[in-house]
Design a protein around this motif. Structure first.
Motif, mmCIF file in Angstrom:
data_model
loop_
_atom_site.group_PDB
_atom_site.id
_atom_site.type_symbol
_atom_site.label_atom_id
_atom_site.label_comp_id
_atom_site.label_asym_id
_atom_site.label_seq_id
_atom_site.Cartn_x
_atom_site.Cartn_y
_atom_site.Cartn_z
ATOM 1 N N GLU A 277 5.699 4.553 -7.774
ATOM 2 C CA GLU A 277 4.463 3.876 -7.387
ATOM 3 C C GLU A 277 4.103 2.829 -8.445
ATOM 4 O O GLU A 277 2.974 2.751 -8.901
ATOM 5 C CB GLU A 277 3.338 4.895 -7.214
ATOM 6 N N LEU B 246 2.814 1.122 -2.596
ATOM 7 C CA LEU B 246 2.411 2.528 -2.576
ATOM 8 C C LEU B 246 1.198 2.781 -3.464
ATOM 9 O O LEU B 246 0.318 3.572 -3.134
ATOM 10 C CB LEU B 246 3.567 3.434 -2.996
ATOM 11 N N LYS B 247 1.157 2.093 -4.596
ATOM 12 C CA LYS B 247 0.017 2.240 -5.513
ATOM 13 C C LYS B 247 -1.276 1.789 -4.825
ATOM 14 O O LYS B 247 -2.309 2.439 -4.934
ATOM 15 C CB LYS B 247 0.277 1.407 -6.769
ATOM 16 N N ARG C 152 -2.433 4.405 -2.281
ATOM 17 C CA ARG C 152 -3.073 5.542 -2.952
ATOM 18 C C ARG C 152 -4.489 5.182 -3.412
ATOM 19 O O ARG C 152 -5.417 5.963 -3.259
ATOM 20 C CB ARG C 152 -2.228 6.028 -4.132
ATOM 21 N N GLU C 153 -4.674 4.002 -3.976
ATOM 22 C CA GLU C 153 -5.993 3.576 -4.441
ATOM 23 C C GLU C 153 -6.987 3.455 -3.287
ATOM 24 O O GLU C 153 -8.128 3.892 -3.393
ATOM 25 C CB GLU C 153 -5.884 2.249 -5.190
ATOM 26 N N ILE D 63 -6.899 4.937 -0.305
ATOM 27 C CA ILE D 63 -7.188 6.254 0.255
ATOM 28 C C ILE D 63 -8.114 7.024 -0.683
ATOM 29 O O ILE D 63 -9.037 7.719 -0.243
ATOM 30 C CB ILE D 63 -5.891 7.037 0.529
ATOM 31 N N SER D 64 -7.918 6.880 -1.975
ATOM 32 C CA SER D 64 -8.784 7.524 -2.955
ATOM 33 C C SER D 64 -10.232 7.038 -2.812
ATOM 34 O O SER D 64 -11.176 7.824 -2.929
ATOM 35 C CB SER D 64 -8.267 7.247 -4.366
ATOM 36 N N THR E 50 -6.535 11.863 0.601
ATOM 37 C CA THR E 50 -5.321 12.276 -0.088
ATOM 38 C C THR E 50 -4.132 11.647 0.618
ATOM 39 O O THR E 50 -4.117 11.538 1.844
ATOM 40 C CB THR E 50 -5.175 13.812 -0.035
ATOM 41 N N VAL E 51 -3.129 11.251 -0.155
ATOM 42 C CA VAL E 51 -1.919 10.698 0.437
ATOM 43 C C VAL E 51 -0.701 11.392 -0.174
ATOM 44 O O VAL E 51 -0.687 11.717 -1.358
ATOM 45 C CB VAL E 51 -1.849 9.158 0.263
ATOM 46 N N PHE E 52 0.289 11.657 0.662
ATOM 47 C CA PHE E 52 1.542 12.285 0.240
ATOM 48 C C PHE E 52 2.696 11.386 0.647
ATOM 49 O O PHE E 52 2.710 10.868 1.759
ATOM 50 C CB PHE E 52 1.737 13.649 0.928
ATOM 51 N N THR F 96 5.085 9.403 5.066
ATOM 52 C CA THR F 96 3.769 9.245 4.439
ATOM 53 C C THR F 96 2.750 10.006 5.268
ATOM 54 O O THR F 96 2.731 9.898 6.498
ATOM 55 C CB THR F 96 3.343 7.763 4.392
ATOM 56 N N ILE G 43 -1.468 10.793 5.337
ATOM 57 C CA ILE G 43 -2.770 10.427 4.791
ATOM 58 C C ILE G 43 -3.824 11.330 5.423
ATOM 59 O O ILE G 43 -3.857 11.484 6.649
ATOM 60 C CB ILE G 43 -3.092 8.956 5.104
#
Length: 71
Positions: free
Chosen positions: A30, A35-36, A39-40, A42-43, A48-50, A61, A63
């Motif tokens: 990431e 991808l980074k 994640r930001e 979704i945060s 949460t993201v996987f 992915t 979410i």
């Protein structure tokens, strides 16, 4: 390439998952914007993201975003 997208709501969460049939990767990094950034974002939604991938098994992915509670 093909991408499967599944979206579900339950009483607490909105869940969306993506699975492609690409070449996959052994190591998910990431470091870049992609991808980074996911994640930001979704945060920011308290979610949460996987990410999951393996060589020759594509990329997955998932979410999970909490639903807003009615007041």
């Amino acid at each position: 390439n093909m991408v499967n997208v599944i979206m579900n709501f339950d009483k607490d969460d909105f869940v969306i998952s993506f699975k492609d049939n690409g070449v996959g990767t052994q190591k998910i990094e990431e470091k870049g914007v992609g991808l980074k950034s996911i994640r930001e974002r979704i945060s920011e939604l308290n979610g949460t993201v996987f990410f999951k991938s393996k060589i020759n098994e594509g990329f997955f992915t998932k979410i999970i975003i909490p639903r807003e509670k009615e007041k």
